[in-house]
Design a protein around this motif. Structure first.
Motif, PDB file in Angstrom:
ATOM      1  N   TYR A  99       0.811  -1.214   0.000  1.00 45.33           N
ATOM      2  CA  TYR A  99       0.000   0.000   0.000  1.00 45.33           C
ATOM      3  C   TYR A  99       0.847   1.269   0.000  1.00 45.33           C
ATOM      4  O   TYR A  99       0.368   2.354  -0.347  1.00 45.33           O
ATOM      5  CB  TYR A  99      -0.921   0.030   1.209  1.00 45.33           C
ATOM      6  CG  TYR A  99      -2.041  -1.001   1.202  1.00 45.33           C
ATOM      7  CD1 TYR A  99      -2.087  -2.024   0.263  1.00 45.33           C
ATOM      8  CD2 TYR A  99      -3.056  -0.944   2.153  1.00 45.33           C
ATOM      9  CE1 TYR A  99      -3.104  -2.959   0.269  1.00 45.33           C
ATOM     10  CE2 TYR A  99      -4.081  -1.894   2.165  1.00 45.33           C
ATOM     11  CZ  TYR A  99      -4.089  -2.890   1.219  1.00 45.33           C
ATOM     12  OH  TYR A  99      -5.098  -3.819   1.233  1.00 45.33           O
ATOM     13  N   LYS A 100       2.103   1.169   0.407  1.00 41.84           N
ATOM     14  CA  LYS A 100       2.971   2.345   0.472  1.00 41.84           C
ATOM     15  C   LYS A 100       3.749   2.566  -0.817  1.00 41.84           C
ATOM     16  O   LYS A 100       4.436   3.592  -0.954  1.00 41.84           O
ATOM     17  CB  LYS A 100       3.946   2.196   1.642  1.00 41.84           C
ATOM     18  CG  LYS A 100       3.265   2.147   3.001  1.00 41.84           C
ATOM     19  CD  LYS A 100       4.290   1.994   4.119  1.00 41.84           C
ATOM     20  CE  LYS A 100       3.598   1.934   5.478  1.00 41.84           C
ATOM     21  NZ  LYS A 100       4.591   1.746   6.582  1.00 41.84           N
ATOM     22  N   ALA A 101       3.657   1.641  -1.741  1.00 45.89           N
ATOM     23  CA  ALA A 101       4.390   1.780  -2.999  1.00 45.89           C
ATOM     24  C   ALA A 101       3.798   2.906  -3.834  1.00 45.89           C
ATOM     25  O   ALA A 101       2.598   3.194  -3.768  1.00 45.89           O
ATOM     26  CB  ALA A 101       4.343   0.474  -3.787  1.00 45.89           C
ATOM     27  N   ILE A 102       4.638   3.542  -4.628  1.00 42.47           N
ATOM     28  CA  ILE A 102       4.122   4.558  -5.535  1.00 42.47           C
ATOM     29  C   ILE A 102       3.291   3.864  -6.610  1.00 42.47           C
ATOM     30  O   ILE A 102       3.531   2.693  -6.926  1.00 42.47           O
ATOM     31  CB  ILE A 102       5.257   5.380  -6.172  1.00 42.47           C
ATOM     32  CG1 ILE A 102       6.157   4.486  -7.040  1.00 42.47           C
ATOM     33  CG2 ILE A 102       6.079   6.087  -5.107  1.00 42.47           C
ATOM     34  CD1 ILE A 102       7.169   5.257  -7.862  1.00 42.47           C
ATOM     35  N   PRO A 103       2.285   4.535  -7.168  1.00 44.40           N
ATOM     36  CA  PRO A 103       1.450   3.908  -8.201  1.00 44.40           C
ATOM     37  C   PRO A 103       2.298   3.370  -9.350  1.00 44.40           C
ATOM     38  O   PRO A 103       3.175   4.067  -9.878  1.00 44.40           O
ATOM     39  CB  PRO A 103       0.548   5.066  -8.667  1.00 44.40           C
ATOM     40  CG  PRO A 103       0.480   5.979  -7.484  1.00 44.40           C
ATOM     41  CD  PRO A 103       1.840   5.902  -6.844  1.00 44.40           C
ATOM     42  N   ILE A 145      -0.367   0.549 -15.121  1.00 46.78           N
ATOM     43  CA  ILE A 145      -1.309  -0.310 -14.405  1.00 46.78           C
ATOM     44  C   ILE A 145      -1.258   0.027 -12.923  1.00 46.78           C
ATOM     45  O   ILE A 145      -0.185   0.076 -12.327  1.00 46.78           O
ATOM     46  CB  ILE A 145      -0.962  -1.798 -14.601  1.00 46.78           C
ATOM     47  CG1 ILE A 145      -0.883  -2.145 -16.093  1.00 46.78           C
ATOM     48  CG2 ILE A 145      -1.973  -2.681 -13.872  1.00 46.78           C
ATOM     49  CD1 ILE A 145      -2.164  -1.951 -16.852  1.00 46.78           C
ATOM     50  N   MET A 146      -2.416   0.262 -12.314  1.00 47.53           N
ATOM     51  CA  MET A 146      -2.489   0.574 -10.890  1.00 47.53           C
ATOM     52  C   MET A 146      -3.435  -0.403 -10.205  1.00 47.53           C
ATOM     53  O   MET A 146      -4.562  -0.599 -10.658  1.00 47.53           O
ATOM     54  CB  MET A 146      -2.958   2.011 -10.682  1.00 47.53           C
ATOM     55  CG  MET A 146      -1.911   3.049 -11.054  1.00 47.53           C
ATOM     56  SD  MET A 146      -2.516   4.748 -10.910  1.00 47.53           S
ATOM     57  CE  MET A 146      -3.322   4.931 -12.496  1.00 47.53           C
ATOM     58  N   ASN A 147      -2.964  -1.007  -9.127  1.00 54.86           N
ATOM     59  CA  ASN A 147      -3.761  -1.948  -8.342  1.00 54.86           C
ATOM     60  C   ASN A 147      -4.315  -1.220  -7.124  1.00 54.86           C
ATOM     61  O   ASN A 147      -3.552  -0.784  -6.256  1.00 54.86           O
ATOM     62  CB  ASN A 147      -2.902  -3.140  -7.911  1.00 54.86           C
ATOM     63  CG  ASN A 147      -3.710  -4.216  -7.203  1.00 54.86           C
ATOM     64  OD1 ASN A 147      -4.840  -4.011  -6.790  1.00 54.86           O
ATOM     65  ND2 ASN A 147      -3.107  -5.388  -7.055  1.00 54.86           N
ATOM     66  N   GLU A 148      -5.623  -1.111  -7.050  1.00 55.15           N
ATOM     67  CA  GLU A 148      -6.289  -0.472  -5.919  1.00 55.15           C
ATOM     68  C   GLU A 148      -7.247  -1.448  -5.236  1.00 55.15           C
ATOM     69  O   GLU A 148      -8.282  -1.060  -4.697  1.00 55.15           O
ATOM     70  CB  GLU A 148      -7.037   0.791  -6.371  1.00 55.15           C
ATOM     71  CG  GLU A 148      -6.134   1.892  -6.894  1.00 55.15           C
ATOM     72  CD  GLU A 148      -5.210   2.478  -5.841  1.00 55.15           C
ATOM     73  OE1 GLU A 148      -5.518   2.330  -4.643  1.00 55.15           O
ATOM     74  OE2 GLU A 148      -4.173   3.066  -6.217  1.00 55.15           O
ATOM     75  N   GLY A 149      -6.903  -2.724  -5.254  1.00 60.34           N
ATOM     76  CA  GLY A 149      -7.676  -3.710  -4.498  1.00 60.34           C
ATOM     77  C   GLY A 149      -7.374  -3.622  -3.014  1.00 60.34           C
ATOM     78  O   GLY A 149      -6.243  -3.327  -2.625  1.00 60.34           O
TER      79      GLY A 149
END
Length: 225
Positions: free
Chosen positions: A24-28, A57-61
């Motif tokens: 969750y702390k990774a940059i998009p 690609i961005m993961n927002e799960g």
């Protein structure tokens, strides 16, 4: 033909099946941001086969989300990312809580509330993006008379109807799972019938890519045609 234009941003949103240990702390779109599941596989294949498109690609799960929890963070985690395309898969927790939640008085999501909330999310998102992709919730259970599987099918049908109303691409993950289960046990794909292992995630990724017309035989770039 793959619909994503060069430099498109594609946001994936959903529950634990999308999350899969992402940082969750990774940059998009940075290291650790993709998780260990189908989003990471989709990212890898799009990057390898369509390098000239330079797709983000961005993961927002978020693990544990039902549609109400997802809706509460939608503006921050999806719309504020300024996506060109949004892919969403939600519903398994909305169903699951009906079966594992009574003894802890879980807040249950009815089928009507699921539809109303889904409709609101896609209705607000459609004018702001180039395209929407709706993935069916699924369960790795071949017996369609199993009570939980039967409920998953009802929620998946609502997802399909909402997708149709908003001209979204519908990815029928359940159909892909059912095809696999004609030959092999669900335990090849999952220990709990809901969370896929890597083989299950590969099947999800392949189904998603097929739905968006991924060219598995691509050998030339767009500017070479």
């Amino acid at each position: 033909m793959l619909p994503f234009e060069k430099n498109s941003r594609i946001v994936f949103c959903g529950d634990s099946v999308t999350d899969v240990n992402r940082d969750y702390k990774a940059i998009p779109a940075g290291w650790g941001s993709f998780g260990d599941g189908y989003v990471n596989l989709v990212h890898a294949l799009l990057t390898a086969v369509y390098p000239d498109r330079e797709l983000m690609i961005m993961n927002e799960g978020v693990s544990g989300d039902d549609i109400k929890l997802m809706a509460a963070r939608w503006d921050r985690d999806v719309l504020d990312m300024k996506p060109d395309y949004v892919s969403v898969m939600i519903g398994i927790n909305d169903v699951w809580r009906h079966f594992d939640g009574p003894f802890r008085q879980a807040d249950l999501v009815s089928l009507d509330e699921f539809e109303h909330t889904y409709e609101d999310l896609l209705g607000r998102t459609e004018p702001r993006v180039r395209g929407l992709i709706v993935m069916s919730p699924f369960m790795m259970e071949p017996n369609k008379d199993d009570p939980m599987r039967a409920m998953v099918d009802r929620y998946a049908e609502v997802a399909r109807q909402v997708a149709d109303r908003h001209k979204a691409i519908y990815v029928d993950v359940q159909a892909a799972m059912d095809h696999f289960l004609e030959k092999q046990s669900s335990y090849i794909l999952s220990m709990d019938r809901c969370h896929p292992g890597i083989e299950g995630h590969m099947l999800v990724a392949r189904t998603w890519l097929q739905a968006v017309d991924f060219d598995w035989e691509r050998t030339t770039f767009d500017d070479e045609k």
